[in-house]
Design a protein around this motif. Structure first.
Motif, PDB file in Angstrom:
ATOM      1  N   ILE A 145      -4.615 -90.032-102.680  1.00  0.00           N
ATOM      2  CA  ILE A 145      -4.731 -91.054-103.725  1.00  0.00           C
ATOM      3  C   ILE A 145      -4.724 -90.429-105.124  1.00  0.00           C
ATOM      4  O   ILE A 145      -5.152 -91.037-106.093  1.00  0.00           O
ATOM      5  N   GLY A 146      -4.245 -89.235-105.274  1.00  0.00           N
ATOM      6  CA  GLY A 146      -4.206 -88.543-106.557  1.00  0.00           C
ATOM      7  C   GLY A 146      -3.672 -87.131-106.320  1.00  0.00           C
ATOM      8  O   GLY A 146      -3.332 -86.783-105.195  1.00  0.00           O
ATOM      9  N   SER A 147      -3.577 -86.398-107.408  1.00  0.00           N
ATOM     10  CA  SER A 147      -3.949 -86.748-108.756  1.00  0.00           C
ATOM     11  C   SER A 147      -2.834 -87.530-109.450  1.00  0.00           C
ATOM     12  O   SER A 147      -1.655 -87.261-109.226  1.00  0.00           O
ATOM     13  N   VAL A 148      -3.238 -88.458-110.309  1.00  0.00           N
ATOM     14  CA  VAL A 148      -2.266 -89.257-111.050  1.00  0.00           C
ATOM     15  C   VAL A 148      -1.427 -88.369-111.951  1.00  0.00           C
ATOM     16  O   VAL A 148      -0.198 -88.508-112.021  1.00  0.00           O
ATOM     17  N   PHE A 149      -2.059 -87.428-112.643  1.00  0.00           N
ATOM     18  CA  PHE A 149      -1.319 -86.590-113.593  1.00  0.00           C
ATOM     19  C   PHE A 149      -0.310 -85.707-112.877  1.00  0.00           C
ATOM     20  O   PHE A 149       0.846 -85.581-113.301  1.00  0.00           O
ATOM     21  N   THR A 150      -0.710 -85.096-111.775  1.00  0.00           N
ATOM     22  CA  THR A 150       0.213 -84.242-111.031  1.00  0.00           C
ATOM     23  C   THR A 150       1.376 -85.054-110.473  1.00  0.00           C
ATOM     24  O   THR A 150       2.534 -84.632-110.551  1.00  0.00           O
ATOM     25  N   ALA A 151       1.096 -86.228-109.912  1.00  0.00           N
ATOM     26  CA  ALA A 151       2.171 -87.072-109.382  1.00  0.00           C
ATOM     27  C   ALA A 151       3.119 -87.516-110.484  1.00  0.00           C
ATOM     28  O   ALA A 151       4.346 -87.503-110.316  1.00  0.00           O
ATOM     29  N   ALA A 152       2.567 -87.895-111.640  1.00  0.00           N
ATOM     30  CA  ALA A 152       3.422 -88.313-112.755  1.00  0.00           C
ATOM     31  C   ALA A 152       4.325 -87.180-113.215  1.00  0.00           C
ATOM     32  O   ALA A 152       5.466 -87.407-113.638  1.00  0.00           O
ATOM     33  N   SER A 153       3.844 -85.943-113.095  1.00  0.00           N
ATOM     34  CA  SER A 153       4.633 -84.792-113.548  1.00  0.00           C
ATOM     35  C   SER A 153       5.788 -84.457-112.625  1.00  0.00           C
ATOM     36  O   SER A 153       6.609 -83.588-112.954  1.00  0.00           O
ATOM     37  N   VAL A 154       5.860 -85.121-111.466  1.00  0.00           N
ATOM     38  CA  VAL A 154       7.042 -84.969-110.612  1.00  0.00           C
ATOM     39  C   VAL A 154       7.836 -86.267-110.496  1.00  0.00           C
ATOM     40  O   VAL A 154       9.004 -86.249-110.102  1.00  0.00           O
ATOM     41  N   VAL A 155       7.207 -87.392-110.815  1.00  0.00           N
ATOM     42  CA  VAL A 155       7.987 -88.633-110.926  1.00  0.00           C
ATOM     43  C   VAL A 155       9.010 -88.461-112.039  1.00  0.00           C
ATOM     44  O   VAL A 155      10.193 -88.771-111.891  1.00  0.00           O
ATOM     45  N   ALA A 156       8.578 -87.945-113.181  1.00  0.00           N
ATOM     46  CA  ALA A 156       9.492 -87.549-114.250  1.00  0.00           C
ATOM     47  C   ALA A 156       9.940 -86.110-114.019  1.00  0.00           C
ATOM     48  O   ALA A 156       9.216 -85.318-113.406  1.00  0.00           O
ATOM     49  N   GLU A 157      11.109 -85.791-114.502  1.00  0.00           N
ATOM     50  CA  GLU A 157      11.564 -84.397-114.459  1.00  0.00           C
ATOM     51  C   GLU A 157      10.496 -83.566-115.170  1.00  0.00           C
ATOM     52  O   GLU A 157      10.107 -83.851-116.298  1.00  0.00           O
ATOM     53  N   THR A 158       9.997 -82.540-114.505  1.00  0.00           N
ATOM     54  CA  THR A 158       8.735 -81.927-114.892  1.00  0.00           C
ATOM     55  C   THR A 158       8.746 -81.338-116.297  1.00  0.00           C
ATOM     56  O   THR A 158       7.804 -81.542-117.070  1.00  0.00           O
ATOM     57  N   SER A 159       9.774 -80.599-116.662  1.00  0.00           N
ATOM     58  CA  SER A 159       9.793 -79.995-117.998  1.00  0.00           C
ATOM     59  C   SER A 159       9.836 -81.065-119.082  1.00  0.00           C
ATOM     60  O   SER A 159       9.205 -80.926-120.138  1.00  0.00           O
ATOM     61  N   LYS A 160      10.552 -82.166-118.829  1.00  0.00           N
ATOM     62  CA  LYS A 160      10.599 -83.256-119.805  1.00  0.00           C
ATOM     63  C   LYS A 160       9.241 -83.938-119.905  1.00  0.00           C
ATOM     64  O   LYS A 160       8.797 -84.310-120.995  1.00  0.00           O
ATOM     65  N   PHE A 161       8.577 -84.117-118.760  1.00  0.00           N
ATOM     66  CA  PHE A 161       7.263 -84.751-118.759  1.00  0.00           C
ATOM     67  C   PHE A 161       6.300 -84.003-119.665  1.00  0.00           C
ATOM     68  O   PHE A 161       5.612 -84.603-120.505  1.00  0.00           O
ATOM     69  N   PHE A 162       6.244 -82.675-119.516  1.00  0.00           N
ATOM     70  CA  PHE A 162       5.311 -81.904-120.335  1.00  0.00           C
ATOM     71  C   PHE A 162       5.736 -81.884-121.801  1.00  0.00           C
ATOM     72  O   PHE A 162       4.884 -81.818-122.695  1.00  0.00           O
ATOM     73  N   ASN A 163       7.027 -81.973-122.069  1.00  0.00           N
ATOM     74  CA  ASN A 163       7.492 -82.119-123.441  1.00  0.00           C
ATOM     75  C   ASN A 163       7.054 -83.461-124.026  1.00  0.00           C
ATOM     76  O   ASN A 163       6.586 -83.553-125.162  1.00  0.00           O
ATOM     77  N   TRP A 164       7.149 -84.509-123.200  1.00  0.00           N
ATOM     78  CA  TRP A 164       6.767 -85.847-123.661  1.00  0.00           C
ATOM     79  C   TRP A 164       5.264 -85.976-123.900  1.00  0.00           C
ATOM     80  O   TRP A 164       4.841 -86.824-124.690  1.00  0.00           O
ATOM     81  N   VAL A 165       4.458 -85.176-123.203  1.00  0.00           N
ATOM     82  CA  VAL A 165       3.017 -85.185-123.460  1.00  0.00           C
ATOM     83  C   VAL A 165       2.747 -84.964-124.949  1.00  0.00           C
ATOM     84  O   VAL A 165       1.842 -85.564-125.532  1.00  0.00           O
ATOM     85  N   VAL A 166       3.563 -84.126-125.573  1.00  0.00           N
ATOM     86  CA  VAL A 166       3.409 -83.821-126.999  1.00  0.00           C
ATOM     87  C   VAL A 166       4.236 -84.754-127.871  1.00  0.00           C
ATOM     88  O   VAL A 166       3.767 -85.260-128.882  1.00  0.00           O
ATOM     89  N   THR A 167       5.489 -85.022-127.452  1.00  0.00           N
ATOM     90  CA  THR A 167       6.420 -85.742-128.334  1.00  0.00           C
ATOM     91  C   THR A 167       6.464 -87.248-128.112  1.00  0.00           C
ATOM     92  O   THR A 167       6.795 -87.999-129.019  1.00  0.00           O
ATOM     93  N   LYS A 168       6.169 -87.694-126.897  1.00  0.00           N
ATOM     94  CA  LYS A 168       6.252 -89.120-126.568  1.00  0.00           C
ATOM     95  C   LYS A 168       5.059 -89.538-125.690  1.00  0.00           C
ATOM     96  O   LYS A 168       5.212 -89.944-124.543  1.00  0.00           O
ATOM     97  N   PRO A 169       3.854 -89.446-126.236  1.00  0.00           N
ATOM     98  CA  PRO A 169       2.668 -89.729-125.409  1.00  0.00           C
ATOM     99  C   PRO A 169       2.639 -91.150-124.852  1.00  0.00           C
ATOM    100  O   PRO A 169       2.117 -91.365-123.754  1.00  0.00           O
ATOM    101  N   ASP A 170       3.202 -92.105-125.566  1.00  0.00           N
ATOM    102  CA  ASP A 170       3.219 -93.485-125.058  1.00  0.00           C
ATOM    103  C   ASP A 170       4.025 -93.594-123.768  1.00  0.00           C
ATOM    104  O   ASP A 170       3.667 -94.344-122.854  1.00  0.00           O
ATOM    105  N   VAL A 171       5.115 -92.853-123.693  1.00  0.00           N
ATOM    106  CA  VAL A 171       5.947 -92.846-122.482  1.00  0.00           C
ATOM    107  C   VAL A 171       5.164 -92.233-121.322  1.00  0.00           C
ATOM    108  O   VAL A 171       5.183 -92.744-120.191  1.00  0.00           O
ATOM    109  N   VAL A 172       4.455 -91.156-121.604  1.00  0.00           N
ATOM    110  CA  VAL A 172       3.647 -90.508-120.571  1.00  0.00           C
ATOM    111  C   VAL A 172       2.585 -91.469-120.046  1.00  0.00           C
ATOM    112  O   VAL A 172       2.373 -91.586-118.834  1.00  0.00           O
ATOM    113  N   HIS A 173       1.948 -92.203-120.930  1.00  0.00           N
ATOM    114  CA  HIS A 173       0.928 -93.162-120.495  1.00  0.00           C
ATOM    115  C   HIS A 173       1.539 -94.282-119.639  1.00  0.00           C
ATOM    116  O   HIS A 173       0.910 -94.755-118.692  1.00  0.00           O
ATOM    117  N   GLN A 174       2.757 -94.681-119.937  1.00  0.00           N
ATOM    118  CA  GLN A 174       3.417 -95.692-119.102  1.00  0.00           C
ATOM    119  C   GLN A 174       3.615 -95.170-117.680  1.00  0.00           C
ATOM    120  O   GLN A 174       3.383 -95.893-116.703  1.00  0.00           O
TER     121      GLN A 174
END
Length: 358
Positions: A145-174
């Protein structure tokens, strides 16, 4: 004279705050079970029936307390419509991502949260096979049932996800919000089918470790969704959760403590930290209420001799067995699939030799 307990009695004692005859042993075995029962690692993950049978055989062979479960670190991508590969090739240790569901920002809007009503998504089909066989035998049903953050980091292409944490936080929260909804749907499906009192769900992953994100980022991007899941666990009356904050999460411990305080849950967490977090640190943070697991560095099971593993276990047992709310001897992450069986034997031997309660 202390009466010798069965494995279920031993775990029941620890989970109820009582002292068992000896410390339980949960080696965190998955792929190792495939190796010693002669099936391929690919089949172990691709077929839930084979996954259960291999783990059940290993459990009976070695006499440890861990019951079968199904899970892997890259959970999430398949469930949201991506593609995974199974570890059939040499040197592959777990399912891996072949295609991420999210490769550009526009893909996020199209993500549909799996609802579990018509057909189980992705790996949950195989997890349900393991769950069913556990339930038939009166063993805990352990599902991811988790982790949400780890699962989200593979739902999105991983390098882009970590880039979006800084550049597009609203997208990451979605993405995080949709992934947390998927896990809540998983909680509801398995609680409805097997009964919340029979669940021991599993939460944990490496992407929120402090080698990947700071504790401040954990507070913003991981904590709200961990709490969302665990508030729902409390609402459903689930009595315990296995937590595995993988790798170095020392900076995140105050937030895990905060979660315990804020949701005022009467159940127990079973904490399985990596070897980066000392037993004393865990006891200080959680020992008054929760069960603490040992955390021997997994590669040492492969590289060390029987005698060396026995000594590592002795040291770990002596540090942990007096934890106020219980202690379990464990590896700090998955037991190495190619380790020799005698290393598992060393864990059980150490529990028998050094872990007995008077």
């Amino acid at each position: 004279m202390t009466t010798r307990m069965t494995s279920p009695e031993r775990m029941a004692a620890v989970m109820s705050g009582q002292k068992p005859d000896r410390v339980p042993v949960v080696p965190f075995i998955e792929g190792y079970a495939a190796n010693i029962t002669g099936i391929s690692l690919g089949d172990f993950y691709a077929d839930g029936d084979k996954c259960f049978d291999a783990q059940f055989a290993s459990m009976r062979l070695h006499g440890y307390e861990q019951t079968p479960m199904y899970g892997y670190a890259s959970c999430g991508a398949w469930e949201f419509g991506g593609k995974i590969g199974f570890p059939y090739r040499k040197n592959q240790g777990a399912p891996y991502i072949e295609e991420h569901p999210v490769n550009k920002v526009e893909d996020v809007e199209n993500l549909k949260v799996p609802d579990f009503r018509n057909e189980l998504p992705g790996a949950y089909k195989e997890a349900d096979k393991v769950a069913s066989k556990c339930a038939e035998r009166g063993m805990p049903v352990t599902v991811q049932i988790g982790s949400v953050f780890t699962a989200a980091s593979v739902v999105a292409e991983t390098s882009k996800f970590f880039n979006w944490v800084v550049t597009k936080p609203d997208v990451v929260h979605q993405i995080l919000d949709k992934v947390s909804d998927m896990f809540i749907n998983a909680v509801d499906y398995f609680a409805d089918k097997y009964g919340p009192e029979n669940l021991l769900p599993f939460d944990g992953g490496p992407s929120e470790s402090n080698t990947m994100i700071s504790a401040k980022m954990f507070e913003e991007f991981a904590y709200p969704y961990v709490k969302k899941i665990h508030d729902h666990v409390k609402e459903r009356g689930i009595p315990a959760v296995l937590m595995h904050p993988c790798a170095d999460q020392n900076g995140n411990i105050p937030y895990y403590v905060k979660m315990r305080e804020e949701n005022d849950w009467s159940g127990k967490y079973v904490w399985l930290f990596g070897p980066e977090t000392s037993i004393k640190t865990q006891i200080d943070a959680f020992g008054d209420h929760d069960v603490i697991c040992g955390n021997i560095n997994p590669p040492l099971f492969q590289s060390s001799s029987y005698e060396e593993v026995l000594e590592l276990c002795r040291e770990n047992i002596e540090e942990g067995m007096d934890s106020p709310s219980g202690y379990i001897l464990a590896a700090g992450c998955e037991f190495p699939p190619n380790a020799a069986p005698i290393k598992v034997m060393a864990m059980v031997d150490a529990a028998e030799m050094y872990g007995k309660y008077s």
